[in-house]
Design a protein around this motif. Structure first.
Motif, PDB file in Angstrom:
ATOM      1  N   THR A  99       5.008  -0.201 -17.052  1.00  0.00           N
ATOM      2  CA  THR A  99       4.808   1.093 -16.562  1.00  0.00           C
ATOM      3  C   THR A  99       4.631   0.909 -14.994  1.00  0.00           C
ATOM      4  O   THR A  99       5.302   1.603 -14.203  1.00  0.00           O
ATOM      5  N   TYR A 100       3.623   0.063 -14.500  1.00  0.00           N
ATOM      6  CA  TYR A 100       3.295  -0.111 -12.913  1.00  0.00           C
ATOM      7  C   TYR A 100       4.283  -1.276 -12.411  1.00  0.00           C
ATOM      8  O   TYR A 100       4.011  -1.574 -11.038  1.00  0.00           O
ATOM      9  N   SER A 101       5.187  -1.810 -13.047  1.00  0.00           N
ATOM     10  CA  SER A 101       5.790  -2.999 -12.480  1.00  0.00           C
ATOM     11  C   SER A 101       6.732  -2.490 -11.149  1.00  0.00           C
ATOM     12  O   SER A 101       6.716  -3.176 -10.150  1.00  0.00           O
ATOM     13  N   PHE A 102       7.560  -1.335 -11.211  1.00  0.00           N
ATOM     14  CA  PHE A 102       8.216  -0.615 -10.350  1.00  0.00           C
ATOM     15  C   PHE A 102       7.455  -0.686  -9.127  1.00  0.00           C
ATOM     16  O   PHE A 102       7.811  -0.913  -7.942  1.00  0.00           O
ATOM     17  N   ILE A 103       6.358   0.094  -9.601  1.00  0.00           N
ATOM     18  CA  ILE A 103       5.384   0.369  -8.282  1.00  0.00           C
ATOM     19  C   ILE A 103       4.726  -0.945  -7.554  1.00  0.00           C
ATOM     20  O   ILE A 103       4.862  -0.769  -6.340  1.00  0.00           O
ATOM     21  N   THR A 104       4.573  -1.700  -8.242  1.00  0.00           N
ATOM     22  CA  THR A 104       4.026  -3.104  -7.797  1.00  0.00           C
ATOM     23  C   THR A 104       5.247  -3.766  -6.701  1.00  0.00           C
ATOM     24  O   THR A 104       4.864  -4.054  -5.691  1.00  0.00           O
ATOM     25  N   MET A 105       6.358  -3.703  -7.241  1.00  0.00           N
ATOM     26  CA  MET A 105       7.562  -4.411  -6.626  1.00  0.00           C
ATOM     27  C   MET A 105       7.692  -3.622  -5.430  1.00  0.00           C
ATOM     28  O   MET A 105       8.033  -4.103  -4.336  1.00  0.00           O
ATOM     29  N   LEU A 106       7.560  -2.332  -5.320  1.00  0.00           N
ATOM     30  CA  LEU A 106       7.900  -1.500  -4.239  1.00  0.00           C
ATOM     31  C   LEU A 106       6.802  -1.520  -3.302  1.00  0.00           C
ATOM     32  O   LEU A 106       7.260  -1.740  -2.020  1.00  0.00           O
ATOM     33  N   ALA A 107       5.516  -1.818  -3.730  1.00  0.00           N
ATOM     34  CA  ALA A 107       4.547  -1.945  -2.637  1.00  0.00           C
ATOM     35  C   ALA A 107       4.789  -3.309  -2.069  1.00  0.00           C
ATOM     36  O   ALA A 107       4.793  -3.680  -0.927  1.00  0.00           O
ATOM     37  N   GLY A 108       5.092  -4.287  -2.849  1.00  0.00           N
ATOM     38  CA  GLY A 108       5.380  -5.632  -2.343  1.00  0.00           C
ATOM     39  C   GLY A 108       6.610  -5.572  -1.238  1.00  0.00           C
ATOM     40  O   GLY A 108       6.346  -6.141  -0.203  1.00  0.00           O
ATOM     41  N   THR A 109       7.559  -4.914  -1.703  1.00  0.00           N
ATOM     42  CA  THR A 109       8.729  -4.788  -0.716  1.00  0.00           C
ATOM     43  C   THR A 109       8.720  -4.018   0.369  1.00  0.00           C
ATOM     44  O   THR A 109       8.920  -4.528   1.692  1.00  0.00           O
ATOM     45  N   ALA A 110       7.616  -2.902   0.522  1.00  0.00           N
ATOM     46  CA  ALA A 110       7.101  -2.259   1.675  1.00  0.00           C
ATOM     47  C   ALA A 110       6.501  -3.041   2.392  1.00  0.00           C
ATOM     48  O   ALA A 110       6.499  -3.181   3.740  1.00  0.00           O
ATOM     49  N   MET A 111       5.369  -3.970   1.983  1.00  0.00           N
ATOM     50  CA  MET A 111       4.755  -4.912   2.758  1.00  0.00           C
ATOM     51  C   MET A 111       5.147  -5.673   3.418  1.00  0.00           C
ATOM     52  O   MET A 111       5.211  -5.940   4.610  1.00  0.00           O
ATOM     53  N   PHE A 112       6.465  -6.504   2.598  1.00  0.00           N
ATOM     54  CA  PHE A 112       7.116  -7.358   3.334  1.00  0.00           C
ATOM     55  C   PHE A 112       7.840  -6.695   4.486  1.00  0.00           C
ATOM     56  O   PHE A 112       8.053  -7.454   5.612  1.00  0.00           O
ATOM     57  N   ILE A 113       8.337  -5.544   4.362  1.00  0.00           N
ATOM     58  CA  ILE A 113       9.136  -5.121   5.390  1.00  0.00           C
ATOM     59  C   ILE A 113       8.101  -4.999   6.882  1.00  0.00           C
ATOM     60  O   ILE A 113       8.550  -5.131   8.056  1.00  0.00           O
ATOM     61  N   ILE A 114       7.180  -4.293   6.418  1.00  0.00           N
ATOM     62  CA  ILE A 114       6.168  -3.895   7.471  1.00  0.00           C
ATOM     63  C   ILE A 114       5.429  -5.220   8.175  1.00  0.00           C
ATOM     64  O   ILE A 114       5.475  -5.389   9.414  1.00  0.00           O
ATOM     65  N   VAL A 115       5.200  -6.342   7.288  1.00  0.00           N
ATOM     66  CA  VAL A 115       4.643  -7.430   7.684  1.00  0.00           C
ATOM     67  C   VAL A 115       5.548  -8.274   8.573  1.00  0.00           C
ATOM     68  O   VAL A 115       5.280  -9.081   9.569  1.00  0.00           O
ATOM     69  N   SER A 116       7.036  -8.241   8.448  1.00  0.00           N
ATOM     70  CA  SER A 116       8.003  -8.859   9.171  1.00  0.00           C
ATOM     71  C   SER A 116       8.060  -8.483  10.585  1.00  0.00           C
ATOM     72  O   SER A 116       8.607  -9.469  11.369  1.00  0.00           O
ATOM     73  N   LYS A 117       7.394  -7.425  10.766  1.00  0.00           N
ATOM     74  CA  LYS A 117       7.322  -7.058  12.246  1.00  0.00           C
ATOM     75  C   LYS A 117       6.141  -7.806  12.941  1.00  0.00           C
ATOM     76  O   LYS A 117       5.849  -7.583  14.253  1.00  0.00           O
ATOM     77  N   PHE A 118       5.161  -8.304  12.345  1.00  0.00           N
ATOM     78  CA  PHE A 118       3.984  -8.945  12.818  1.00  0.00           C
ATOM     79  C   PHE A 118       4.207 -10.151  13.660  1.00  0.00           C
ATOM     80  O   PHE A 118       5.070 -10.701  13.532  1.00  0.00           O
ATOM     81  N   PRO A 119       3.242 -10.575  14.582  1.00  0.00           N
ATOM     82  CA  PRO A 119       3.680 -11.663  15.403  1.00  0.00           C
ATOM     83  C   PRO A 119       3.353 -12.970  14.639  1.00  0.00           C
ATOM     84  O   PRO A 119       2.592 -12.966  13.587  1.00  0.00           O
ATOM     85  N   GLU A 120       3.855 -14.128  14.851  1.00  0.00           N
ATOM     86  CA  GLU A 120       3.725 -15.477  14.408  1.00  0.00           C
ATOM     87  C   GLU A 120       2.470 -15.810  14.648  1.00  0.00           C
ATOM     88  O   GLU A 120       1.557 -16.491  14.294  1.00  0.00           O
TER      89      GLU A 120
END
Length: 66
Positions: free
Chosen positions: A45-66
Motif C-alpha cells: 500500500t505504501y510502496s508508491f508513496i515511498t517511491m514518490l518521496a524518494g523521487t521527489a527527494m532525488f530531484i530536490i537534492v540534485s540541485k544541492f552543491p557538491e
C-alpha cells in the motif's frame, strides 16, 4: 585558480549532493522492493508513496552543491 573552488562550502557535510542522492536512491529501491513483495499488504500500500518521496527527494537534492 578559480576562487569559488578554493572557498569552502557553508553546507554541512551530510547535506551535500553525493550522500543525499545515495539516500534518495536507497529510498526508491526500498519502495520498489515493497511493491514486489508478496507478504504484507501494508508494505504494498505504501510502496508508491515511498517511491514518490524518494523521487521527489532525488530531484530536490540534485540541485544541492557538491
Amino acid at each position: 585558480m578559480n576562487l569559488t573552488a578554493k572557498r569552502k562550502s557553508r553546507w554541512p557535510v551530510w547535506a551535500r549532493r553525493g550522500l543525499m542522492e545515495n539516500v534518495a536512491t536507497v529510498i526508491i529501491a526500498i519502495g520498489f522492493l515493497m511493491l514486489f513483495q508478496p507478504f504484507a499488504l501494508a508494505l504494498y500500500t505504501y510502496s508508491f508513496i515511498t517511491m514518490l518521496a524518494g523521487t521527489a527527494m532525488f530531484i530536490i537534492v540534485s540541485k544541492f552543491p557538491e
